[in-house]
Design a protein around this motif. Structure first.
Motif, PDB file in Angstrom:
ATOM      1  N   LEU A   1      32.995 -59.865   7.949  1.00 19.34           N
ATOM      2  CA  LEU A   1      32.932 -58.774   8.925  1.00 19.34           C
ATOM      3  C   LEU A   1      33.460 -59.232  10.284  1.00 19.34           C
ATOM      4  N   ALA A   2      33.109 -60.458  10.677  1.00 18.27           N
ATOM      5  CA  ALA A   2      33.557 -60.994  11.962  1.00 18.27           C
ATOM      6  C   ALA A   2      35.085 -61.110  12.007  1.00 18.27           C
ATOM      7  N   ASP A   3      35.718 -61.448  10.875  1.00 18.00           N
ATOM      8  CA  ASP A   3      37.178 -61.520  10.822  1.00 18.00           C
ATOM      9  C   ASP A   3      37.818 -60.161  11.084  1.00 18.00           C
ATOM     10  N   ARG A   4      37.072 -59.091  10.844  1.00 17.73           N
ATOM     11  CA  ARG A   4      37.597 -57.742  11.035  1.00 17.73           C
ATOM     12  C   ARG A   4      37.077 -57.103  12.318  1.00 17.73           C
ATOM     13  N   GLY A   5      36.493 -57.912  13.192  1.00 18.33           N
ATOM     14  CA  GLY A   5      36.059 -57.425  14.505  1.00 18.33           C
ATOM     15  C   GLY A   5      34.672 -56.815  14.540  1.00 18.33           C
ATOM     16  N   VAL A   6      33.906 -56.933  13.473  1.00 17.50           N
ATOM     17  CA  VAL A   6      32.550 -56.394  13.438  1.00 17.50           C
ATOM     18  C   VAL A   6      31.585 -57.573  13.480  1.00 17.50           C
ATOM     19  N   VAL A   7      31.011 -57.813  14.648  1.00 15.25           N
ATOM     20  CA  VAL A   7      30.110 -58.953  14.837  1.00 15.25           C
ATOM     21  C   VAL A   7      28.676 -58.472  14.639  1.00 15.25           C
ATOM     22  N   MET A   8      28.033 -59.032  13.611  1.00 16.66           N
ATOM     23  CA  MET A   8      26.643 -58.677  13.305  1.00 16.66           C
ATOM     24  C   MET A   8      25.870 -59.949  12.996  1.00 16.66           C
ATOM     25  N   THR A   9      24.576 -59.911  13.288  1.00 15.60           N
ATOM     26  CA  THR A   9      23.728 -61.051  12.938  1.00 15.60           C
ATOM     27  C   THR A   9      23.419 -60.998  11.442  1.00 15.60           C
ATOM     28  N   SER A  10      22.947 -62.099  10.912  1.00 16.24           N
ATOM     29  CA  SER A  10      22.606 -62.132   9.487  1.00 16.24           C
ATOM     30  C   SER A  10      21.456 -61.171   9.171  1.00 16.24           C
ATOM     31  N   THR A  11      20.569 -60.965  10.125  1.00 14.64           N
ATOM     32  CA  THR A  11      19.461 -60.022   9.930  1.00 14.64           C
ATOM     33  C   THR A  11      19.975 -58.590   9.828  1.00 14.64           C
ATOM     34  N   GLN A  12      20.919 -58.239  10.697  1.00 15.92           N
ATOM     35  CA  GLN A  12      21.486 -56.893  10.651  1.00 15.92           C
ATOM     36  C   GLN A  12      22.226 -56.651   9.336  1.00 15.92           C
ATOM     37  N   VAL A  13      22.972 -57.638   8.887  1.00 19.54           N
ATOM     38  CA  VAL A  13      23.700 -57.516   7.625  1.00 19.54           C
ATOM     39  C   VAL A  13      22.710 -57.394   6.470  1.00 19.54           C
ATOM     40  N   TYR A  14      21.640 -58.171   6.505  1.00 19.46           N
ATOM     41  CA  TYR A  14      20.616 -58.100   5.465  1.00 19.46           C
ATOM     42  C   TYR A  14      20.045 -56.687   5.362  1.00 19.46           C
ATOM     43  N   ARG A  15      19.752 -56.065   6.504  1.00 23.14           N
ATOM     44  CA  ARG A  15      19.198 -54.710   6.503  1.00 23.14           C
ATOM     45  C   ARG A  15      20.179 -53.700   5.920  1.00 23.14           C
ATOM     46  N   ILE A  16      21.445 -53.862   6.228  1.00 25.29           N
ATOM     47  CA  ILE A  16      22.448 -52.926   5.718  1.00 25.29           C
ATOM     48  C   ILE A  16      22.658 -53.116   4.215  1.00 25.29           C
ATOM     49  N   VAL A  17      22.602 -54.345   3.753  1.00 22.77           N
ATOM     50  CA  VAL A  17      22.827 -54.612   2.330  1.00 22.77           C
ATOM     51  C   VAL A  17      21.624 -54.182   1.489  1.00 22.77           C
ATOM     52  N   THR A  18      20.425 -54.504   1.917  1.00 22.98           N
ATOM     53  CA  THR A  18      19.244 -54.262   1.095  1.00 22.98           C
ATOM     54  C   THR A  18      18.660 -52.871   1.243  1.00 22.98           C
ATOM     55  N   GLY A  19      18.919 -52.212   2.355  1.00 21.89           N
ATOM     56  CA  GLY A  19      18.366 -50.880   2.564  1.00 21.89           C
ATOM     57  C   GLY A  19      19.436 -49.814   2.522  1.00 21.89           C
ATOM     58  N   GLU A  20      19.023 -48.592   2.784  1.00 27.49           N
ATOM     59  CA  GLU A  20      19.960 -47.484   2.901  1.00 27.49           C
ATOM     60  C   GLU A  20      20.033 -47.117   4.377  1.00 27.49           C
ATOM     61  N   PRO A  21      21.153 -47.432   5.045  1.00 27.59           N
ATOM     62  CA  PRO A  21      21.238 -47.183   6.482  1.00 27.59           C
ATOM     63  C   PRO A  21      21.210 -45.691   6.804  1.00 27.59           C
ATOM     64  N   GLU A  22      20.486 -45.339   7.860  1.00 23.58           N
ATOM     65  CA  GLU A  22      20.440 -43.953   8.326  1.00 23.58           C
ATOM     66  C   GLU A  22      21.702 -43.600   9.106  1.00 23.58           C
ATOM     67  N   ARG A  23      22.192 -44.556   9.885  1.00 23.11           N
ATOM     68  CA  ARG A  23      23.422 -44.364  10.668  1.00 23.11           C
ATOM     69  C   ARG A  23      24.361 -45.499  10.325  1.00 23.11           C
ATOM     70  N   LEU A  24      25.656 -45.200  10.357  1.00 26.76           N
ATOM     71  CA  LEU A  24      26.631 -46.210  10.006  1.00 26.76           C
ATOM     72  C   LEU A  24      27.806 -46.112  10.965  1.00 26.76           C
ATOM     73  N   ASN A  25      28.130 -47.219  11.587  1.00 28.54           N
ATOM     74  CA  ASN A  25      29.254 -47.293  12.502  1.00 28.54           C
ATOM     75  C   ASN A  25      30.554 -47.173  11.704  1.00 28.54           C
ATOM     76  N   MET A  26      31.513 -46.423  12.214  1.00 28.32           N
ATOM     77  CA  MET A  26      32.775 -46.228  11.506  1.00 28.32           C
ATOM     78  C   MET A  26      33.561 -47.523  11.380  1.00 28.32           C
ATOM     79  N   ARG A  27      33.464 -48.396  12.375  1.00 30.66           N
ATOM     80  CA  ARG A  27      34.141 -49.705  12.277  1.00 30.66           C
ATOM     81  C   ARG A  27      33.561 -50.533  11.131  1.00 30.66           C
ATOM     82  N   LEU A  28      32.244 -50.483  10.990  1.00 29.69           N
ATOM     83  CA  LEU A  28      31.591 -51.202   9.899  1.00 29.69           C
ATOM     84  C   LEU A  28      32.017 -50.616   8.549  1.00 29.69           C
ATOM     85  N   LEU A  29      32.019 -49.306   8.446  1.00 35.19           N
ATOM     86  CA  LEU A  29      32.434 -48.669   7.194  1.00 35.19           C
ATOM     87  C   LEU A  29      33.875 -49.025   6.853  1.00 35.19           C
TER      88      LEU A  29
END
Length: 114
Positions: free
Chosen positions: A30-58
């Protein structure tokens, strides 16, 4: 008529299909594509169902897994209900039994003070 829509989030499945079994594997990609997230944030997105999703992340996730948003998000209808009006019998409350401890209504009287 009311329709409730939900979705299935397939990021964990896509990661598994691409040989990624740790959520931390996704952080540098993700960082290579300009989306800087902590490992905790990535864990939440992978294991849960996000309510909101940034278009850059998508967009970054679609680029990483060479997929479309349809591969990540699968919408479905949970329930459909229609509103109906209550009839007079349903709307009226059931009569209550009179209580012998019921308070008396106060009456206000005018006094003539001249």
């Amino acid at each position: 008529m009311t329709t409730t829509v939900a979705y299935h989030w397939h990021l964990r499945t896509l990661m598994s299909e691409h040989g990624m079994h740790n959520t931390t594997d996704l952080v540098p990609l993700l960082a290579d594509r300009g989306v800087v997230m902590t490992s905790t944030q990535v864990y939440r997105i992978v294991t849960g169902e996000p309510e909101r999703l940034n278009m850059r992340l998508l967009s970054a996730l679609c680029d990483i897994f060479a997929c479309t948003p349809n591969d990540l998000i699968e919408p479905y209808v949970v329930a459909t209900s229609t509103r109906r009006r209550k009839t007079a019998a349903e709307a009226a409350p059931a009569p209550r039994a009179a209580s012998k401890n019921r308070p008396r209504r106060a009456t206000v009287t005018a006094t003539d003070e001249s």
